[in-house]
Design a protein around this motif. Structure first.
Motif, PDB file in Angstrom:
ATOM      1  N   GLU A  32      23.312-105.629  14.616  1.00  0.00           N
ATOM      2  CA  GLU A  32      22.539-105.015  15.710  1.00  0.00           C
ATOM      3  C   GLU A  32      23.468-104.531  16.821  1.00  0.00           C
ATOM      4  O   GLU A  32      23.302-103.426  17.356  1.00  0.00           O
ATOM      5  CB  GLU A  32      21.536-106.024  16.277  1.00  0.00           C
ATOM      6  CG  GLU A  32      20.690-105.439  17.410  1.00  0.00           C
ATOM      7  CD  GLU A  32      20.048-106.498  18.293  1.00  0.00           C
ATOM      8  OE1 GLU A  32      18.898-106.313  18.694  1.00  0.00           O
ATOM      9  OE2 GLU A  32      20.707-107.522  18.604  1.00  0.00           O
ATOM     10  N   ALA A  33      24.447-105.379  17.161  1.00  0.00           N
ATOM     11  CA  ALA A  33      25.366-104.991  18.238  1.00  0.00           C
ATOM     12  C   ALA A  33      26.159-103.747  17.836  1.00  0.00           C
ATOM     13  O   ALA A  33      26.385-102.849  18.652  1.00  0.00           O
ATOM     14  CB  ALA A  33      26.297-106.148  18.582  1.00  0.00           C
ATOM     15  N   ILE A  34      26.568-103.681  16.561  1.00  0.00           N
ATOM     16  CA  ILE A  34      27.388-102.547  16.108  1.00  0.00           C
ATOM     17  C   ILE A  34      26.623-101.231  16.226  1.00  0.00           C
ATOM     18  O   ILE A  34      27.144-100.230  16.707  1.00  0.00           O
ATOM     19  CB  ILE A  34      27.899-102.791  14.667  1.00  0.00           C
ATOM     20  CG1 ILE A  34      28.901-103.950  14.668  1.00  0.00           C
ATOM     21  CG2 ILE A  34      28.522-101.525  14.080  1.00  0.00           C
ATOM     22  CD1 ILE A  34      29.316-104.431  13.289  1.00  0.00           C
ATOM     23  N   TRP A  35      25.349-101.203  15.806  1.00  0.00           N
ATOM     24  CA  TRP A  35      24.632 -99.916  15.865  1.00  0.00           C
ATOM     25  C   TRP A  35      24.029 -99.630  17.228  1.00  0.00           C
ATOM     26  O   TRP A  35      23.838 -98.478  17.609  1.00  0.00           O
ATOM     27  CB  TRP A  35      23.625 -99.767  14.728  1.00  0.00           C
ATOM     28  CG  TRP A  35      22.398-100.646  14.761  1.00  0.00           C
ATOM     29  CD1 TRP A  35      22.211-101.800  14.049  1.00  0.00           C
ATOM     30  CD2 TRP A  35      21.187-100.440  15.496  1.00  0.00           C
ATOM     31  NE1 TRP A  35      20.984-102.338  14.325  1.00  0.00           N
ATOM     32  CE2 TRP A  35      20.319-101.514  15.205  1.00  0.00           C
ATOM     33  CE3 TRP A  35      20.726 -99.449  16.377  1.00  0.00           C
ATOM     34  CZ2 TRP A  35      19.049-101.647  15.761  1.00  0.00           C
ATOM     35  CZ3 TRP A  35      19.460 -99.576  16.932  1.00  0.00           C
ATOM     36  CH2 TRP A  35      18.637-100.658  16.617  1.00  0.00           C
ATOM     37  N   LYS A  36      23.764-100.673  17.993  1.00  0.00           N
ATOM     38  CA  LYS A  36      23.150-100.455  19.316  1.00  0.00           C
ATOM     39  C   LYS A  36      24.108 -99.795  20.312  1.00  0.00           C
ATOM     40  O   LYS A  36      23.691 -99.004  21.149  1.00  0.00           O
ATOM     41  CB  LYS A  36      22.729-101.802  19.906  1.00  0.00           C
ATOM     42  CG  LYS A  36      21.298-102.194  19.630  1.00  0.00           C
ATOM     43  CD  LYS A  36      20.334-101.582  20.620  1.00  0.00           C
ATOM     44  CE  LYS A  36      18.928-101.716  20.106  1.00  0.00           C
ATOM     45  NZ  LYS A  36      17.906-101.825  21.056  1.00  0.00           N
ATOM     46  N   VAL A  37      25.393-100.176  20.225  1.00  0.00           N
ATOM     47  CA  VAL A  37      26.339 -99.718  21.244  1.00  0.00           C
ATOM     48  C   VAL A  37      26.419 -98.185  21.297  1.00  0.00           C
ATOM     49  O   VAL A  37      26.243 -97.589  22.370  1.00  0.00           O
ATOM     50  CB  VAL A  37      27.723-100.380  21.049  1.00  0.00           C
ATOM     51  CG1 VAL A  37      28.782 -99.690  21.895  1.00  0.00           C
ATOM     52  CG2 VAL A  37      27.649-101.869  21.405  1.00  0.00           C
ATOM     53  N   PRO A  38      26.637 -97.496  20.166  1.00  0.00           N
ATOM     54  CA  PRO A  38      26.662 -96.029  20.264  1.00  0.00           C
ATOM     55  C   PRO A  38      25.322 -95.444  20.712  1.00  0.00           C
ATOM     56  O   PRO A  38      25.289 -94.424  21.412  1.00  0.00           O
ATOM     57  CB  PRO A  38      27.030 -95.573  18.845  1.00  0.00           C
ATOM     58  CG  PRO A  38      26.986 -96.778  17.980  1.00  0.00           C
ATOM     59  CD  PRO A  38      27.041 -97.983  18.844  1.00  0.00           C
ATOM     60  N   ARG A  39      24.224 -96.105  20.356  1.00  0.00           N
ATOM     61  CA  ARG A  39      22.907 -95.601  20.807  1.00  0.00           C
ATOM     62  C   ARG A  39      22.766 -95.720  22.320  1.00  0.00           C
ATOM     63  O   ARG A  39      22.174 -94.858  22.962  1.00  0.00           O
ATOM     64  CB  ARG A  39      21.781 -96.385  20.131  1.00  0.00           C
ATOM     65  CG  ARG A  39      21.770 -96.141  18.644  1.00  0.00           C
ATOM     66  CD  ARG A  39      20.503 -95.710  18.039  1.00  0.00           C
ATOM     67  NE  ARG A  39      19.289 -95.837  18.785  1.00  0.00           N
ATOM     68  CZ  ARG A  39      18.116 -95.937  18.198  1.00  0.00           C
ATOM     69  NH1 ARG A  39      18.045 -95.968  16.878  1.00  0.00           N
ATOM     70  NH2 ARG A  39      17.025 -95.987  18.904  1.00  0.00           N
ATOM     71  N   LEU A  40      23.310 -96.796  22.853  1.00  0.00           N
ATOM     72  CA  LEU A  40      23.249 -96.963  24.315  1.00  0.00           C
ATOM     73  C   LEU A  40      24.049 -95.858  24.999  1.00  0.00           C
ATOM     74  O   LEU A  40      23.616 -95.276  25.990  1.00  0.00           O
ATOM     75  CB  LEU A  40      23.813 -98.332  24.724  1.00  0.00           C
ATOM     76  CG  LEU A  40      22.921 -99.550  24.471  1.00  0.00           C
ATOM     77  CD1 LEU A  40      23.701-100.840  24.729  1.00  0.00           C
ATOM     78  CD2 LEU A  40      21.679 -99.507  25.354  1.00  0.00           C
ATOM     79  N   ARG A  41      25.237 -95.583  24.441  1.00  0.00           N
ATOM     80  CA  ARG A  41      26.072 -94.540  25.055  1.00  0.00           C
ATOM     81  C   ARG A  41      25.381 -93.181  24.976  1.00  0.00           C
ATOM     82  O   ARG A  41      25.375 -92.407  25.928  1.00  0.00           O
ATOM     83  CB  ARG A  41      27.440 -94.486  24.374  1.00  0.00           C
ATOM     84  CG  ARG A  41      28.420 -93.531  25.038  1.00  0.00           C
ATOM     85  CD  ARG A  41      28.721 -93.989  26.460  1.00  0.00           C
ATOM     86  NE  ARG A  41      29.368 -92.984  27.307  1.00  0.00           N
ATOM     87  CZ  ARG A  41      30.674 -92.920  27.536  1.00  0.00           C
ATOM     88  NH1 ARG A  41      31.486 -93.789  26.983  1.00  0.00           N
ATOM     89  NH2 ARG A  41      31.173 -92.000  28.327  1.00  0.00           N
ATOM     90  N   LEU A  42      24.775 -92.897  23.819  1.00  0.00           N
ATOM     91  CA  LEU A  42      24.062 -91.624  23.657  1.00  0.00           C
ATOM     92  C   LEU A  42      22.917 -91.512  24.646  1.00  0.00           C
ATOM     93  O   LEU A  42      22.713 -90.466  25.273  1.00  0.00           O
ATOM     94  CB  LEU A  42      23.514 -91.511  22.231  1.00  0.00           C
ATOM     95  CG  LEU A  42      24.446 -90.935  21.180  1.00  0.00           C
ATOM     96  CD1 LEU A  42      23.739 -90.901  19.831  1.00  0.00           C
ATOM     97  CD2 LEU A  42      24.895 -89.516  21.596  1.00  0.00           C
ATOM     98  N   ALA A  43      22.169 -92.598  24.791  1.00  0.00           N
ATOM     99  CA  ALA A  43      21.049 -92.592  25.740  1.00  0.00           C
ATOM    100  C   ALA A  43      21.560 -92.311  27.149  1.00  0.00           C
ATOM    101  O   ALA A  43      20.952 -91.555  27.914  1.00  0.00           O
ATOM    102  CB  ALA A  43      20.311 -93.925  25.701  1.00  0.00           C
ATOM    103  N   ALA A  44      22.711 -92.891  27.478  1.00  0.00           N
ATOM    104  CA  ALA A  44      23.272 -92.668  28.819  1.00  0.00           C
ATOM    105  C   ALA A  44      23.700 -91.199  28.972  1.00  0.00           C
ATOM    106  O   ALA A  44      23.438 -90.563  30.000  1.00  0.00           O
ATOM    107  CB  ALA A  44      24.455 -93.603  29.046  1.00  0.00           C
ATOM    108  N   LEU A  45      24.339 -90.658  27.928  1.00  0.00           N
ATOM    109  CA  LEU A  45      24.800 -89.266  27.995  1.00  0.00           C
ATOM    110  C   LEU A  45      23.620 -88.306  28.140  1.00  0.00           C
ATOM    111  O   LEU A  45      23.734 -87.256  28.758  1.00  0.00           O
ATOM    112  CB  LEU A  45      25.609 -88.916  26.730  1.00  0.00           C
ATOM    113  CG  LEU A  45      26.992 -89.572  26.644  1.00  0.00           C
ATOM    114  CD1 LEU A  45      27.623 -89.335  25.275  1.00  0.00           C
ATOM    115  CD2 LEU A  45      27.917 -89.050  27.750  1.00  0.00           C
ATOM    116  N   ARG A  46      22.491 -88.686  27.555  1.00  0.00           N
ATOM    117  CA  ARG A  46      21.302 -87.820  27.659  1.00  0.00           C
ATOM    118  C   ARG A  46      20.520 -88.079  28.938  1.00  0.00           C
ATOM    119  O   ARG A  46      19.410 -87.571  29.094  1.00  0.00           O
ATOM    120  CB  ARG A  46      20.388 -88.062  26.448  1.00  0.00           C
ATOM    121  CG  ARG A  46      20.991 -87.518  25.160  1.00  0.00           C
ATOM    122  CD  ARG A  46      20.100 -87.829  23.976  1.00  0.00           C
ATOM    123  NE  ARG A  46      20.673 -87.310  22.756  1.00  0.00           N
ATOM    124  CZ  ARG A  46      20.521 -87.861  21.580  1.00  0.00           C
ATOM    125  NH1 ARG A  46      19.829 -88.980  21.439  1.00  0.00           N
ATOM    126  NH2 ARG A  46      21.077 -87.318  20.510  1.00  0.00           N
TER     127      ARG A  46
END
Ligand SMILES: Nc1nc2c(ncn2[C@@H]2O[C@H](COP(=O)(O)OP(=O)(O)OP(=O)(O)O)[C@@H](O)[C@H]2O)c(=O)[nH]1
Ligand SMILES: [Mg+2]
Length: 239
Positions: free
Chosen positions: A222-236
């Motif tokens: 969960e931590a591995i896939w969540k981290v890039p999703r968090l960054r993407l959400a921030a970038l958007r």
């Protein structure tokens, strides 16, 4: 601020042997303790109820089923805020986090921190009696998240934390669905994104001596896939 306005959220799942010594160890720290038990089959919840009837600084939140650390903490945060807490702390109930460090976390908020992290990976921090694999997973996980999120925090996965009330009122708790280490990463990242001051103070983390770990491959994944999703959400601009 009177320290009794600090609430230590203590999530438990099968911590029957650890709970009473931990609650008593917190008794002279000037905090309230909120035990959040997910219907542990070993009777931790019943023990928590007994301690709450004996000790006036203890409250209990019993939940119907095990849903992971994140949902348990979110329920605890909401209860602590509703009860008027000015500071809300997170802490494991397995003595990996030293109850004697609680006043140091609280003191850091007096010096201007909005979120205080008990950190294994700053100067003076340490890990005792963990094998090479756990060290690698933990250090690697924090480094991975730090690089992908582009933040300076060294210990992003630790669970010994103190939040000012305003932080939990500002970050969107309803939007947090992380359950394990990702929950720790996400809460700290959301606080940083919202402009809060996050400060790490060194702690020595030790492996539990009693009871079983709830760490799992699913929690790491969960931590591995969540981290890039968090960054993407921030970038958007969504976070
Ligand atoms: N309420 C609740 N508490 C949980 C849950 N999972 C873990 N906990 C508690 O959260 C704290 C941290 O869990 P641990 O099992 O120690 O997990 P960990 O620290 O990642 O793993 P170890 O270092 O191997 O012990 C402990 O107090 C657990 O009892 C859960 O689903 N619900
Ligand atoms: Mg633990």
């Amino acid at each position: 601020m009177p320290q009794s306005q600090a609430v230590v959220c203590l999530p438990t799942y099968n911590e029957h042997e650890n709970l009473e010594p931990m609650v008593r160890a917190l008794g002279d720290k000037g905090v309230r303790v909120l035990v959040i038990d997910d219907s542990s089959p070993d009777g931790t919840g019943e023990l928590a109820d007994r301690l709450a009837s004996e000790l006036d600084y203890v409250d209990v939140l019993l939940r119907g089923r095990k849903e992971g650390l994140g949902p348990a903490y979110l329920a605890g945060f909401r209860r602590a805020l509703a009860d008027g807490a000015e500071l809300v702390l997170e802490m494991d109930c397995d003595f990996s986090h030293n109850p004697d460090d609680v006043p140091r976390l609280i003191a850091a908020t007096d010096e201007g921190a909005d979120v205080v992290l008990g950190s294994r990976y700053v100067s003076g921090g340490a890990i005792g009696n963990w094998g090479a694999l756990r060290r690698f997973v933990s250090a690697g996980g924090s480094l991975y998240a730090r690089i992908l999120l582009g933040v300076g925090v060294r210990d992003l996965t630790g669970g010994f934390k103190c939040y000012r009330r305003q932080v939990l009122e500002t970050i969107d708790l309803d939007a947090i669905h992380s359950k394990g280490y990702a929950f720790q990463i996400e809460t700290t990242y959301r606080a940083l994104r919202a402009g809060f001051r996050v400060v790490e103070i060194p702690i020595t983390f030790v492996d539990r001596e009693v009871g079983g770990s709830k760490m799992s491959k699913a929690i790491v994944a969960e931590a591995i896939w969540k981290v890039p999703r968090l960054r993407l959400a921030a970038l958007r601009g969504r976070l």
